[in-house]
Design a protein around this motif. Structure first.
Motif, PDB file in Angstrom:
ATOM      1  N   LYS A 235       0.832  -1.203   0.000  1.00  0.00           N
ATOM      2  CA  LYS A 235       0.000   0.000   0.000  1.00  0.00           C
ATOM      3  C   LYS A 235       0.867   1.254   0.000  1.00  0.00           C
ATOM      4  O   LYS A 235       0.551   2.235  -0.680  1.00  0.00           O
ATOM      5  CB  LYS A 235      -0.920  -0.022   1.223  1.00  0.00           C
ATOM      6  CG  LYS A 235      -2.036   0.965   1.177  1.00  0.00           C
ATOM      7  CD  LYS A 235      -2.971   0.744   2.354  1.00  0.00           C
ATOM      8  CE  LYS A 235      -4.086   1.752   2.357  1.00  0.00           C
ATOM      9  NZ  LYS A 235      -4.975   1.595   3.497  1.00  0.00           N
ATOM     10  N   SER A 236       1.964   1.200   0.724  1.00  0.00           N
ATOM     11  CA  SER A 236       2.897   2.323   0.757  1.00  0.00           C
ATOM     12  C   SER A 236       3.521   2.567  -0.617  1.00  0.00           C
ATOM     13  O   SER A 236       3.649   3.711  -1.069  1.00  0.00           O
ATOM     14  CB  SER A 236       3.994   2.046   1.785  1.00  0.00           C
ATOM     15  OG  SER A 236       4.937   3.086   1.807  1.00  0.00           O
ATOM     16  N   ARG A 237       3.895   1.495  -1.291  1.00  0.00           N
ATOM     17  CA  ARG A 237       4.462   1.626  -2.646  1.00  0.00           C
ATOM     18  C   ARG A 237       3.442   2.206  -3.616  1.00  0.00           C
ATOM     19  O   ARG A 237       3.769   3.039  -4.450  1.00  0.00           O
ATOM     20  CB  ARG A 237       4.952   0.274  -3.147  1.00  0.00           C
ATOM     21  CG  ARG A 237       6.250  -0.135  -2.569  1.00  0.00           C
ATOM     22  CD  ARG A 237       6.748  -1.390  -3.235  1.00  0.00           C
ATOM     23  NE  ARG A 237       8.006  -1.794  -2.640  1.00  0.00           N
ATOM     24  CZ  ARG A 237       8.417  -3.020  -2.536  1.00  0.00           C
ATOM     25  NH1 ARG A 237       7.668  -4.006  -2.996  1.00  0.00           N
ATOM     26  NH2 ARG A 237       9.570  -3.301  -1.974  1.00  0.00           N
ATOM     27  N   ALA A 238       2.207   1.748  -3.530  1.00  0.00           N
ATOM     28  CA  ALA A 238       1.154   2.258  -4.416  1.00  0.00           C
ATOM     29  C   ALA A 238       0.916   3.744  -4.165  1.00  0.00           C
ATOM     30  O   ALA A 238       0.726   4.516  -5.111  1.00  0.00           O
ATOM     31  CB  ALA A 238      -0.138   1.466  -4.205  1.00  0.00           C
ATOM     32  N   TYR A 239       0.940   4.145  -2.900  1.00  0.00           N
ATOM     33  CA  TYR A 239       0.765   5.558  -2.550  1.00  0.00           C
ATOM     34  C   TYR A 239       1.876   6.405  -3.164  1.00  0.00           C
ATOM     35  O   TYR A 239       1.612   7.437  -3.788  1.00  0.00           O
ATOM     36  CB  TYR A 239       0.744   5.706  -1.024  1.00  0.00           C
ATOM     37  CG  TYR A 239       0.736   7.134  -0.547  1.00  0.00           C
ATOM     38  CD1 TYR A 239      -0.427   7.897  -0.603  1.00  0.00           C
ATOM     39  CD2 TYR A 239       1.878   7.727  -0.027  1.00  0.00           C
ATOM     40  CE1 TYR A 239      -0.451   9.196  -0.160  1.00  0.00           C
ATOM     41  CE2 TYR A 239       1.864   9.031   0.420  1.00  0.00           C
ATOM     42  CZ  TYR A 239       0.701   9.758   0.349  1.00  0.00           C
ATOM     43  OH  TYR A 239       0.688  11.066   0.789  1.00  0.00           O
ATOM     44  N   TRP A 240       3.121   5.972  -3.026  1.00  0.00           N
ATOM     45  CA  TRP A 240       4.235   6.754  -3.564  1.00  0.00           C
ATOM     46  C   TRP A 240       4.284   6.712  -5.080  1.00  0.00           C
ATOM     47  O   TRP A 240       4.694   7.687  -5.725  1.00  0.00           O
ATOM     48  CB  TRP A 240       5.557   6.297  -2.947  1.00  0.00           C
ATOM     49  CG  TRP A 240       5.682   6.842  -1.567  1.00  0.00           C
ATOM     50  CD1 TRP A 240       5.581   6.142  -0.411  1.00  0.00           C
ATOM     51  CD2 TRP A 240       5.852   8.213  -1.202  1.00  0.00           C
ATOM     52  NE1 TRP A 240       5.692   6.992   0.663  1.00  0.00           N
ATOM     53  CE2 TRP A 240       5.856   8.269   0.204  1.00  0.00           C
ATOM     54  CE3 TRP A 240       5.995   9.395  -1.918  1.00  0.00           C
ATOM     55  CZ2 TRP A 240       6.007   9.464   0.892  1.00  0.00           C
ATOM     56  CZ3 TRP A 240       6.149  10.582  -1.221  1.00  0.00           C
ATOM     57  CH2 TRP A 240       6.151  10.608   0.165  1.00  0.00           C
ATOM     58  N   ARG A 241       3.855   5.621  -5.683  1.00  0.00           N
ATOM     59  CA  ARG A 241       3.746   5.593  -7.150  1.00  0.00           C
ATOM     60  C   ARG A 241       2.731   6.613  -7.629  1.00  0.00           C
ATOM     61  O   ARG A 241       2.968   7.344  -8.594  1.00  0.00           O
ATOM     62  CB  ARG A 241       3.359   4.194  -7.631  1.00  0.00           C
ATOM     63  CG  ARG A 241       4.529   3.323  -7.997  1.00  0.00           C
ATOM     64  CD  ARG A 241       4.070   2.096  -8.784  1.00  0.00           C
ATOM     65  NE  ARG A 241       3.010   1.347  -8.114  1.00  0.00           N
ATOM     66  CZ  ARG A 241       3.201   0.326  -7.299  1.00  0.00           C
ATOM     67  NH1 ARG A 241       4.421  -0.089  -7.040  1.00  0.00           N
ATOM     68  NH2 ARG A 241       2.193  -0.287  -6.728  1.00  0.00           N
ATOM     69  N   ALA A 242       1.596   6.671  -6.967  1.00  0.00           N
ATOM     70  CA  ALA A 242       0.557   7.643  -7.339  1.00  0.00           C
ATOM     71  C   ALA A 242       1.050   9.067  -7.101  1.00  0.00           C
ATOM     72  O   ALA A 242       0.806   9.959  -7.915  1.00  0.00           O
ATOM     73  CB  ALA A 242      -0.717   7.378  -6.542  1.00  0.00           C
ATOM     74  N   ASN A 243       1.757   9.268  -6.002  1.00  0.00           N
ATOM     75  CA  ASN A 243       2.301  10.590  -5.675  1.00  0.00           C
ATOM     76  C   ASN A 243       3.312  11.044  -6.728  1.00  0.00           C
ATOM     77  O   ASN A 243       3.225  12.155  -7.248  1.00  0.00           O
ATOM     78  CB  ASN A 243       2.950  10.540  -4.293  1.00  0.00           C
ATOM     79  CG  ASN A 243       3.460  11.883  -3.833  1.00  0.00           C
ATOM     80  OD1 ASN A 243       3.241  12.900  -4.474  1.00  0.00           O
ATOM     81  ND2 ASN A 243       4.140  11.880  -2.708  1.00  0.00           N
ATOM     82  N   THR A 244       4.252  10.189  -7.072  1.00  0.00           N
ATOM     83  CA  THR A 244       5.269  10.577  -8.061  1.00  0.00           C
ATOM     84  C   THR A 244       4.667  10.722  -9.460  1.00  0.00           C
ATOM     85  O   THR A 244       5.108  11.573 -10.231  1.00  0.00           O
ATOM     86  CB  THR A 244       6.441   9.584  -8.081  1.00  0.00           C
ATOM     87  OG1 THR A 244       5.949   8.265  -8.297  1.00  0.00           O
ATOM     88  CG2 THR A 244       7.227   9.640  -6.794  1.00  0.00           C
ATOM     89  N   ALA A 245       3.643   9.931  -9.782  1.00  0.00           N
ATOM     90  CA  ALA A 245       2.969  10.086 -11.082  1.00  0.00           C
ATOM     91  C   ALA A 245       2.268  11.441 -11.156  1.00  0.00           C
ATOM     92  O   ALA A 245       2.322  12.121 -12.194  1.00  0.00           O
ATOM     93  CB  ALA A 245       1.974   8.957 -11.300  1.00  0.00           C
ATOM     94  N   LEU A 246       1.631  11.839 -10.076  1.00  0.00           N
ATOM     95  CA  LEU A 246       0.978  13.143 -10.028  1.00  0.00           C
ATOM     96  C   LEU A 246       1.999  14.265 -10.205  1.00  0.00           C
ATOM     97  O   LEU A 246       1.794  15.175 -11.015  1.00  0.00           O
ATOM     98  CB  LEU A 246       0.223  13.313  -8.704  1.00  0.00           C
ATOM     99  CG  LEU A 246      -0.404  14.679  -8.452  1.00  0.00           C
ATOM    100  CD1 LEU A 246      -1.475  14.984  -9.498  1.00  0.00           C
ATOM    101  CD2 LEU A 246      -0.980  14.735  -7.047  1.00  0.00           C
TER     102      LEU A 246
END
Length: 84
Positions: free
Chosen positions: A5-16
């Motif tokens: 879940k942490s990885r998915a959050y940071w992936r979404a953050n960096t994509a944004l």
């Protein structure tokens, strides 16, 4: 928060962040430098639009992107249940 879940959050953050930076760079480079001559044929508040974009427009777009980032990050934080 678990690791996945942490990885998915940071992936979404960096994509944004990446997408907003692409918009900012495109507007700043495209409208203010590359397309300035064609845009200068358009008048905006009495000045050539290419000049206006170079002086004011790209700054306003940047400020707008800050608000978009804050709003989208708030949504991401709620989606991934991040508490501050």
């Amino acid at each position: 928060m678990d690791k996945e879940k942490s990885r998915a959050y940071w992936r979404a953050n960096t994509a944004l962040i990446r997408n907003l930076l692409i918009v900012w760079a495109s507007v700043s480079l495209g409208f203010s430098i590359l397309l300035v001559q064609p845009l200068n044929t358009i008048r905006f508040f009495g000045v050539p639009f290419g000049f206006w974009m170079a002086q004011q427009g790209s700054i306003l777009i940047f400020v707008l992107l800050i608000f978009i980032y804050a709003f989208q990050m708030d949504k991401l934080d709620r989606k991934y249940n991040i508490k501050r």
